[in-house]
Design a protein around this motif. Structure first.
Motif, short mmCIF file in Angstrom:
data_model
loop_
_atom_site.label_atom_id
_atom_site.label_comp_id
_atom_site.label_asym_id
_atom_site.label_seq_id
_atom_site.Cartn_x
_atom_site.Cartn_y
_atom_site.Cartn_z
N LYS A 101 0.84 -1.19 0.00
CA LYS A 101 0.00 0.00 0.00
C LYS A 101 0.88 1.25 0.00
CE LYS A 101 -2.21 -1.28 3.76
NZ LYS A 101 -3.19 -1.31 4.88
N PRO A 102 0.45 2.31 -0.66
CA PRO A 102 -0.79 2.42 -1.45
C PRO A 102 -0.62 1.76 -2.81
CG PRO A 102 0.42 4.47 -1.55
CD PRO A 102 1.18 3.59 -0.60
N THR A 103 -1.71 1.23 -3.33
CA THR A 103 -1.68 0.61 -4.65
C THR A 103 -2.92 1.03 -5.43
OG1 THR A 103 -1.46 -1.50 -5.83
CG2 THR A 103 -2.89 -1.48 -3.90
N ALA A 104 -2.80 1.11 -6.73
CA ALA A 104 -3.94 1.49 -7.56
C ALA A 104 -5.00 0.39 -7.53
CB ALA A 104 -3.49 1.75 -8.99
N PHE A 105 -6.25 0.78 -7.42
CA PHE A 105 -7.34 -0.19 -7.35
C PHE A 105 -7.35 -1.10 -8.58
CE2 PHE A 105 -11.71 -1.48 -8.33
CZ PHE A 105 -11.98 -2.24 -7.20
N ILE A 106 -7.08 -0.54 -9.76
CA ILE A 106 -7.13 -1.37 -10.98
C ILE A 106 -6.05 -2.44 -10.96
CG2 ILE A 106 -8.24 0.37 -12.41
CD1 ILE A 106 -5.48 1.02 -13.58
N VAL A 107 -4.93 -2.15 -10.31
CA VAL A 107 -3.87 -3.15 -10.19
C VAL A 107 -4.32 -4.26 -9.26
CG1 VAL A 107 -1.50 -3.60 -9.39
CG2 VAL A 107 -2.03 -1.52 -10.69
N LEU A 108 -4.86 -3.89 -8.10
CA LEU A 108 -5.36 -4.89 -7.15
C LEU A 108 -6.45 -5.74 -7.79
CD1 LEU A 108 -5.98 -4.52 -3.41
CD2 LEU A 108 -7.85 -5.34 -4.83
N LEU A 109 -7.35 -5.10 -8.51
CA LEU A 109 -8.44 -5.82 -9.16
C LEU A 109 -7.90 -6.83 -10.17
CD1 LEU A 109 -11.49 -6.15 -9.67
CD2 LEU A 109 -11.31 -4.30 -11.36
N ALA A 110 -6.91 -6.44 -10.95
CA ALA A 110 -6.32 -7.35 -11.93
C ALA A 110 -5.66 -8.53 -11.25
CB ALA A 110 -5.31 -6.60 -12.80
N ARG A 111 -4.96 -8.27 -10.15
CA ARG A 111 -4.30 -9.35 -9.41
C ARG A 111 -5.34 -10.33 -8.84
NH1 ARG A 111 0.93 -8.20 -7.39
NH2 ARG A 111 2.02 -6.89 -8.89
N LEU A 112 -6.43 -9.79 -8.29
CA LEU A 112 -7.47 -10.66 -7.73
C LEU A 112 -8.10 -11.52 -8.81
CD1 LEU A 112 -9.39 -8.44 -5.12
CD2 LEU A 112 -7.63 -10.18 -4.72
N ARG A 113 -8.40 -10.92 -9.94
CA ARG A 113 -9.01 -11.70 -11.03
C ARG A 113 -8.07 -12.80 -11.52
NH1 ARG A 113 -11.95 -6.63 -14.15
NH2 ARG A 113 -13.99 -6.87 -13.13
N ALA A 114 -6.77 -12.49 -11.55
CA ALA A 114 -5.80 -13.50 -11.96
C ALA A 114 -5.77 -14.66 -10.96
CB ALA A 114 -4.40 -12.88 -12.08
N LEU A 115 -5.84 -14.35 -9.66
CA LEU A 115 -5.85 -15.40 -8.64
C LEU A 115 -7.11 -16.25 -8.73
CD1 LEU A 115 -4.43 -13.57 -5.48
CD2 LEU A 115 -3.27 -15.23 -6.94
N VAL A 116 -8.24 -15.60 -8.99
CA VAL A 116 -9.50 -16.35 -9.12
C VAL A 116 -9.44 -17.29 -10.32
CG1 VAL A 116 -11.97 -16.15 -9.60
CG2 VAL A 116 -10.90 -14.62 -7.92
N ARG A 117 -8.90 -16.80 -11.44
CA ARG A 117 -8.79 -17.66 -12.63
C ARG A 117 -7.88 -18.85 -12.35
NH1 ARG A 117 -8.38 -12.66 -15.37
NH2 ARG A 117 -6.10 -12.87 -15.48
N ARG A 118 -6.82 -18.61 -11.59
CA ARG A 118 -5.88 -19.69 -11.27
C ARG A 118 -6.51 -20.71 -10.35
NH1 ARG A 118 -0.83 -17.50 -8.26
NH2 ARG A 118 -1.01 -16.01 -9.98
N GLY A 119 -7.37 -20.23 -9.43
CA GLY A 119 -8.04 -21.13 -8.50
C GLY A 119 -7.14 -21.53 -7.34
N ALA A 120 -7.72 -22.27 -6.41
CA ALA A 120 -6.97 -22.73 -5.23
C ALA A 120 -5.91 -23.73 -5.65
CB ALA A 120 -7.92 -23.36 -4.21
N PRO A 121 -4.70 -23.58 -5.13
CA PRO A 121 -3.63 -24.51 -5.50
C PRO A 121 -3.82 -25.88 -4.88
CG PRO A 121 -2.89 -23.04 -3.78
CD PRO A 121 -4.26 -22.56 -4.18
N GLN A 122 -3.18 -26.86 -5.47
CA GLN A 122 -3.17 -28.19 -4.88
C GLN A 122 -2.40 -28.16 -3.57
OE1 GLN A 122 -4.37 -31.27 -6.13
NE2 GLN A 122 -5.44 -30.18 -7.76
N ARG A 123 -2.79 -29.00 -2.63
CA ARG A 123 -2.03 -29.10 -1.39
C ARG A 123 -0.62 -29.57 -1.72
NH1 ARG A 123 -0.20 -32.13 2.80
NH2 ARG A 123 -0.73 -31.45 4.90
N PRO A 124 0.41 -28.88 -1.20
CA PRO A 124 1.78 -29.31 -1.48
C PRO A 124 2.03 -30.74 -1.03
CG PRO A 124 1.74 -27.13 -0.48
CD PRO A 124 0.35 -27.67 -0.38
N VAL A 125 2.77 -31.47 -1.82
CA VAL A 125 3.09 -32.86 -1.50
C VAL A 125 4.13 -32.89 -0.39
CG1 VAL A 125 4.09 -34.99 -2.41
CG2 VAL A 125 2.57 -33.61 -3.85
N VAL A 126 3.93 -33.77 0.59
CA VAL A 126 4.91 -33.96 1.66
C VAL A 126 6.15 -34.63 1.07
CG1 VAL A 126 5.41 -35.10 3.85
CG2 VAL A 126 3.15 -34.08 3.45
#
Length: 229
Positions: A101-126
């Motif tokens: 912070k501070p960060t531009a809202f459009i940057v944060l929005l783009a990052r969030l959308r990218a994370l949503v598209r990627r989805g939850a990661p697989q649980r790391p293998v032991v």
């Protein structure tokens, strides 16, 4: 899309909530780490915005508890701090992205959308090598049922060796991957830390997991290729 914002700064939080709702997100806002952790672990979210400096529990503690409970929702950490170590700590604990912070809202929005598209990661293998195990998600190292406490640097050395088990790795490779490519100190720091790790994972158990390959580097022996096996 449903987003959890864990942020205690009223003005900044209000801006995020209004902006994300205008973009079609369903937004839930928590103002402290305790409530944020409860929301993150008890309800489903597509993405979480998590501040580091929070009352109750800080963002690092919230993230650590989330991953320990095997909640793999993508997390964007947000903080007024911008040091390299802060970013490293966040990623080591399982953050998926990081903004200062501070960060531009459009940057944060783009990052969030990218994370949503990627989805939850697989649980790391032991990772395992004989009776030795390393759980990247919980950052827990065990020899059979005995938990072994390591410093962050010792953990990094062991994780790198375990990810390359039964292969010889050089000091230079370890310096680049466990320290960084710009490290300018003596390379005997690798020997020092390998010694520290040996004294914790091998000496008390009478094992010889980390082997020195003279003139080449080190090899972590999984025991899978022992003679006669």
């Amino acid at each position: 899309m449903k987003v959890l914002i864990v942020e205690d700064e009223p003005g900044f939080a209000a801006t995020l909530v209004l902006g994300l709702r205008a973009e079609g997100f369903v937004v839930v806002h928590s103002t402290n780490g305790v409530d944020g952790l409860w929301e993150a672990t008890e309800n489903h979210y597509d993405v979480i915005v998590l501040d580091i400096m929070l009352p109750g529990l800080n963002g690092y503690e919230v993230l650590r508890e989330m991953r320990a409970k095997e909640v793999w929702t993508p997390v964007l950490m947000l903080t007024a701090k911008d040091g390299d170590y802060d970013q490293t700590d966040a990623f080591d604990l399982g953050a998926d992205d990081y903004l200062s912070k501070p960060t531009a809202f459009i940057v944060l929005l783009a990052r969030l959308r990218a994370l949503v598209r990627r989805g939850a990661p697989q649980r790391p293998v032991v990772l395992t090598a004989g009776t030795l195990s390393l759980d990247p998600a919980r950052r827990v190292v065990q020899r059979e049922s005995t938990t072994i406490e390591l410093t962050p640097r010792e953990y990094g050395v062991l994780e790198f060796l375990m990810r390359h088990k039964d292969s010889v790795v050089t000091k230079n490779e370890m310096l680049q991957q466990v320290w960084d490519a710009h490290y300018a100190g003596p390379d005997n720091v690798v020997e020092v830390y390998v010694g520290y790790v040996r004294r914790k994972i091998d000496t008390p158990f009478g094992t010889n997991t980390i082997q020195t390959i003279r003139g080449a580097g080190y090899r972590l022996d999984s025991g899978e290729y022992a003679s006669g096996s």
